[in-house]
Design a protein around this motif. Structure first.
Motif, PDB file in Angstrom:
ATOM      1  N   ASN A   3      -8.540   8.350  21.628  1.00  0.00           N
ATOM      2  CA  ASN A   3      -9.249   8.094  20.136  1.00  0.00           C
ATOM      3  C   ASN A   3      -7.489   8.388  19.047  1.00  0.00           C
ATOM      4  OD1 ASN A   3      -9.700   9.075  16.972  1.00  0.00           O
ATOM      5  ND2 ASN A   3     -11.008   7.645  17.982  1.00  0.00           N
ATOM      6  N   ARG A   4      -7.283   7.173  18.141  1.00  0.00           N
ATOM      7  CA  ARG A   4      -6.255   7.340  17.529  1.00  0.00           C
ATOM      8  C   ARG A   4      -7.188   6.323  16.170  1.00  0.00           C
ATOM      9  NH1 ARG A   4      -4.445  10.345  20.224  1.00  0.00           N
ATOM     10  NH2 ARG A   4      -2.480   9.887  21.638  1.00  0.00           N
ATOM     11  N   ILE A   5      -6.755   7.147  15.222  1.00  0.00           N
ATOM     12  CA  ILE A   5      -6.863   6.721  14.295  1.00  0.00           C
ATOM     13  C   ILE A   5      -5.776   6.938  13.658  1.00  0.00           C
ATOM     14  CG2 ILE A   5      -8.332   7.153  12.006  1.00  0.00           C
ATOM     15  CD1 ILE A   5      -9.997   7.674  13.576  1.00  0.00           C
ATOM     16  N   VAL A   6      -6.250   4.922  12.526  1.00  0.00           N
ATOM     17  CA  VAL A   6      -4.557   5.030  12.179  1.00  0.00           C
ATOM     18  C   VAL A   6      -4.769   3.794  10.829  1.00  0.00           C
ATOM     19  CG1 VAL A   6      -2.823   3.234  12.218  1.00  0.00           C
ATOM     20  CG2 VAL A   6      -3.612   3.851  14.909  1.00  0.00           C
ATOM     21  N   LEU A   7      -4.642   4.188   9.724  1.00  0.00           N
ATOM     22  CA  LEU A   7      -4.904   3.573   8.159  1.00  0.00           C
ATOM     23  C   LEU A   7      -4.027   2.651   8.432  1.00  0.00           C
ATOM     24  CD1 LEU A   7      -5.131   7.489   6.536  1.00  0.00           C
ATOM     25  CD2 LEU A   7      -6.803   5.819   8.110  1.00  0.00           C
ATOM     26  N   PHE A   8      -4.425   1.555   7.800  1.00  0.00           N
ATOM     27  CA  PHE A   8      -3.303   1.001   6.249  1.00  0.00           C
ATOM     28  C   PHE A   8      -3.669   0.794   5.340  1.00  0.00           C
ATOM     29  CE2 PHE A   8      -1.153  -2.364   9.435  1.00  0.00           C
ATOM     30  CZ  PHE A   8      -1.734  -1.629  10.731  1.00  0.00           C
ATOM     31  N   SER A   9      -2.485   2.037   5.003  1.00  0.00           N
ATOM     32  CA  SER A   9      -2.770   2.172   3.242  1.00  0.00           C
ATOM     33  C   SER A   9      -1.323   2.029   2.278  1.00  0.00           C
ATOM     34  CB  SER A   9      -2.997   3.887   2.956  1.00  0.00           C
ATOM     35  OG  SER A   9      -2.252   4.336   4.670  1.00  0.00           O
ATOM     36  N   ASN A  10      -1.344   2.176   0.888  1.00  0.00           N
ATOM     37  CA  ASN A  10      -0.211   2.833   0.366  1.00  0.00           C
ATOM     38  C   ASN A  10      -0.745   2.346  -1.597  1.00  0.00           C
ATOM     39  OD1 ASN A  10       1.602   2.531  -1.593  1.00  0.00           O
ATOM     40  ND2 ASN A  10       3.276   1.147  -0.260  1.00  0.00           N
ATOM     41  N   ILE A  11      -0.436   3.058  -1.912  1.00  0.00           N
ATOM     42  CA  ILE A  11      -0.903   3.397  -3.175  1.00  0.00           C
ATOM     43  C   ILE A  11      -0.720   1.655  -3.859  1.00  0.00           C
ATOM     44  CG2 ILE A  11       0.802   4.076  -4.757  1.00  0.00           C
ATOM     45  CD1 ILE A  11      -1.078   6.161  -5.963  1.00  0.00           C
ATOM     46  N   LYS A  12       0.415   1.008  -3.362  1.00  0.00           N
ATOM     47  CA  LYS A  12       0.050  -0.355  -4.496  1.00  0.00           C
ATOM     48  C   LYS A  12      -0.223  -1.457  -3.462  1.00  0.00           C
ATOM     49  CE  LYS A  12       3.393  -2.875  -6.736  1.00  0.00           C
ATOM     50  NZ  LYS A  12       3.329  -3.215  -7.663  1.00  0.00           N
ATOM     51  N   GLY A  13      -0.828  -2.010  -4.308  1.00  0.00           N
ATOM     52  CA  GLY A  13      -1.871  -3.413  -4.006  1.00  0.00           C
ATOM     53  C   GLY A  13      -1.143  -4.633  -3.735  1.00  0.00           C
ATOM     54  N   GLY A  14      -1.975  -5.878  -3.113  1.00  0.00           N
ATOM     55  CA  GLY A  14      -1.524  -6.410  -2.138  1.00  0.00           C
ATOM     56  C   GLY A  14       0.435  -6.966  -1.530  1.00  0.00           C
ATOM     57  N   VAL A  15       0.688  -5.693  -0.875  1.00  0.00           N
ATOM     58  CA  VAL A  15       2.015  -5.027   0.499  1.00  0.00           C
ATOM     59  C   VAL A  15       1.475  -5.623   1.631  1.00  0.00           C
ATOM     60  CG1 VAL A  15       2.863  -3.510  -1.291  1.00  0.00           C
ATOM     61  CG2 VAL A  15       1.057  -2.441   0.372  1.00  0.00           C
ATOM     62  N   GLY A  16       0.148  -6.119   1.778  1.00  0.00           N
ATOM     63  CA  GLY A  16      -0.108  -6.820   2.537  1.00  0.00           C
ATOM     64  C   GLY A  16      -0.842  -5.669   4.417  1.00  0.00           C
ATOM     65  N   LYS A  17      -1.860  -4.657   3.198  1.00  0.00           N
ATOM     66  CA  LYS A  17      -2.287  -4.216   4.438  1.00  0.00           C
ATOM     67  C   LYS A  17      -3.041  -4.344   4.881  1.00  0.00           C
ATOM     68  CE  LYS A  17      -3.738  -1.581   0.042  1.00  0.00           C
ATOM     69  NZ  LYS A  17      -2.678  -2.248  -0.905  1.00  0.00           N
ATOM     70  N   THR A  18      -4.261  -5.346   4.315  1.00  0.00           N
ATOM     71  CA  THR A  18      -5.872  -6.269   5.380  1.00  0.00           C
ATOM     72  C   THR A  18      -5.289  -7.044   6.283  1.00  0.00           C
ATOM     73  OG1 THR A  18      -6.436  -6.020   3.236  1.00  0.00           O
ATOM     74  CG2 THR A  18      -7.573  -7.565   4.788  1.00  0.00           C
ATOM     75  N   THR A  19      -3.691  -8.379   5.279  1.00  0.00           N
ATOM     76  CA  THR A  19      -3.321  -8.908   6.124  1.00  0.00           C
ATOM     77  C   THR A  19      -2.934  -8.453   7.696  1.00  0.00           C
ATOM     78  OG1 THR A  19      -2.675 -10.154   4.667  1.00  0.00           O
ATOM     79  CG2 THR A  19      -1.641 -10.172   7.013  1.00  0.00           C
ATOM     80  N   LEU A  20      -2.179  -7.323   7.561  1.00  0.00           N
ATOM     81  CA  LEU A  20      -0.559  -6.862   8.768  1.00  0.00           C
ATOM     82  C   LEU A  20      -1.837  -6.396   9.578  1.00  0.00           C
ATOM     83  CD1 LEU A  20       2.317  -5.473   7.358  1.00  0.00           C
ATOM     84  CD2 LEU A  20       2.115  -7.543   8.463  1.00  0.00           C
ATOM     85  N   CYS A  21      -3.151  -5.522   8.958  1.00  0.00           N
ATOM     86  CA  CYS A  21      -4.260  -4.686   9.714  1.00  0.00           C
ATOM     87  C   CYS A  21      -5.069  -5.374  11.241  1.00  0.00           C
ATOM     88  CB  CYS A  21      -5.363  -4.096   8.796  1.00  0.00           C
ATOM     89  SG  CYS A  21      -7.009  -3.966   9.744  1.00  0.00           S
ATOM     90  N   ALA A  22      -5.431  -7.033   9.959  1.00  0.00           N
ATOM     91  CA  ALA A  22      -5.611  -7.513  10.881  1.00  0.00           C
ATOM     92  C   ALA A  22      -4.837  -8.140  12.113  1.00  0.00           C
ATOM     93  CB  ALA A  22      -6.905  -8.579   9.765  1.00  0.00           C
ATOM     94  N   LEU A  23      -3.910  -8.831  11.740  1.00  0.00           N
ATOM     95  CA  LEU A  23      -3.325  -9.239  12.960  1.00  0.00           C
ATOM     96  C   LEU A  23      -2.597  -7.981  13.766  1.00  0.00           C
ATOM     97  CD1 LEU A  23      -0.464 -11.043  10.285  1.00  0.00           C
ATOM     98  CD2 LEU A  23      -2.003 -12.040  12.519  1.00  0.00           C
TER      99      LEU A  23
END
Ligand code: ATP
Ligand code: MG
Length: 215
Positions: A3-23
Motif C-alpha cells: 500500500n502507498r498513499i500518495v497525495l496531490f496537494s498544495n495550498i495554492k489553487g490551480g497548480v495542476g493537482k487534479t490534472t496530474l493526479c488523473a494522468l
C-alpha cells in the motif's frame, strides 16, 4: 504491491493537482500497477470529470476507479483512511487546498508521499512554502515537487536564476521532478483512455521519478 498513499496537494489553487493526479493514475494503470483515485476536494473535479466522460462513453471499462471522500465527518474520515491504508496498491488522493480544516490532518498523517505541483511565480512559491511548513508539522510524508505548466519559450536570465534557486531550496526538503510543460495536450486529459503519445512525452520523466520514489 504494498500500500502507498500518495497525495496531490498544495495550498495554492490551480497548480495542476487534479490534472496530474488523473494522468498519473492512468500512467500507473498502464504500467500494471493497481491504483485507485480518491477525490477529497469539495469541488469534486476529478469525480465529475469521470462522470462526464462516462456519460458519453457508456460501457467503456474504466482503467481505475474514482471514489469521493467526505472530509466533513471526522469519525468517518478516520475510518476510511484506515481502510485505504489496507488497499493493496497505490491510493492517489486529490486533496483540497484548504489547510484550516482540521479533519484533513487524517489524510496528511496517513500519507507516504505528497506530490506538490508548483510553478515558479513568486506567489506560488510563497504559498508552497507556507504549505510545506504546515504539512511537515503534521505529516512525515516524503515531499515530491512537480514543476507544472512551465512555459518553455526563452526566459530572462533573472527568471532562470530564480527557478534554479527555488529548485535548489525545494531540493533541501524533498525531491524535485523534471518539469511538465504548459500544453493543451496535458490540459485535455481523459480518465478513461490510455495516455496519448504526446502526453506521455511530456509527463513521463516526472512520472517515472514518482514511481521510483514510491516503489
Ligand atoms: N501542464 C499543463 N498545461 C496546460 N494546462 C494545464 C496544465 N496543468 C494544468 N492545466 C490547467 O490548469 C488549470 C488548473 O489545473 P487543475 O484543475 O488540475 O489544478 P488544481 O490544482 O487541481 O486546481 P484546484 O485548486 O481548483 O483544485 C486547469 O484549467 C488545467 O486544465
Ligand atoms: Mg483540483
Amino acid at each position: 504491491m504494498e500500500n502507498r498513499i500518495v497525495l496531490f496537494s498544495n495550498i495554492k489553487g490551480g497548480v495542476g493537482k487534479t490534472t496530474l493526479c488523473a494522468l498519473f493514475a492512468s500512467y500507473l494503470a498502464e504500467n500494471g500497477i493497481p491504483v485507485i483515485a480518491i477525490d477529497a476536494d469539495l469541488q469534486a473535479s476529478l469525480y465529475r470529470h469521470r462522470q462526464r466522460e462516462q456519460d458519453v462513453a457508456v460501457g467503456v471499462q474504466a482503467p481505475w476507479n474514482v471514489d469521493l471522500l467526505d472530509t466533513t465527518d471526522s469519525k468517518q474520515l478516520k475510518k476510511v483512511m484506515t481502510q485505504l491504508k489496507k488497499v493493496p496498491g497505490v491510493v492517489l488522493i486529490d486533496c483540497p487546498g484548504n489547510l484550516n480544516d482540521r479533519n484533513l490532518e487524517y489524510i496528511y498523517k496517513s500519507a507516504d508521499t505528497a506530490v506538490i505541483p508548483i510553478s515558479f511565480d513568486p506567489d506560488t512559491v510563497d504559498a508552497t512554502g507556507i504549505f510545506i511548513k504546515a504539512l511537515k508539522s503534521i505529516s512525515e510524508a516524503q515531499l515530491v515537487f512537480m514543476p507544472n505548466r512551465i512555459i518553455t519559450s526563452e526566459r530572462k536570465s533573472e527568471e532562470l536564476r530564480q527557478r534554479a534557486q527555488t529548485t535548489e531550496l525545494l531540493g533541501l526538503v524533498g525531491t524535485v521532478t523534471p518539469t511538465i510543460k504548459q500544453s493543451v495536450t496535458v490540459k485535455r486529459y481523459t480518465t478513461l483512455y490510455p495516455l496519448e503519445k504526446a502526453q506521455l512525452d511530456i509527463v513521463k520523466p516526472a512520472f517515472n521519478k514518482i514511481m521510483e520514489i514510491i516503489k
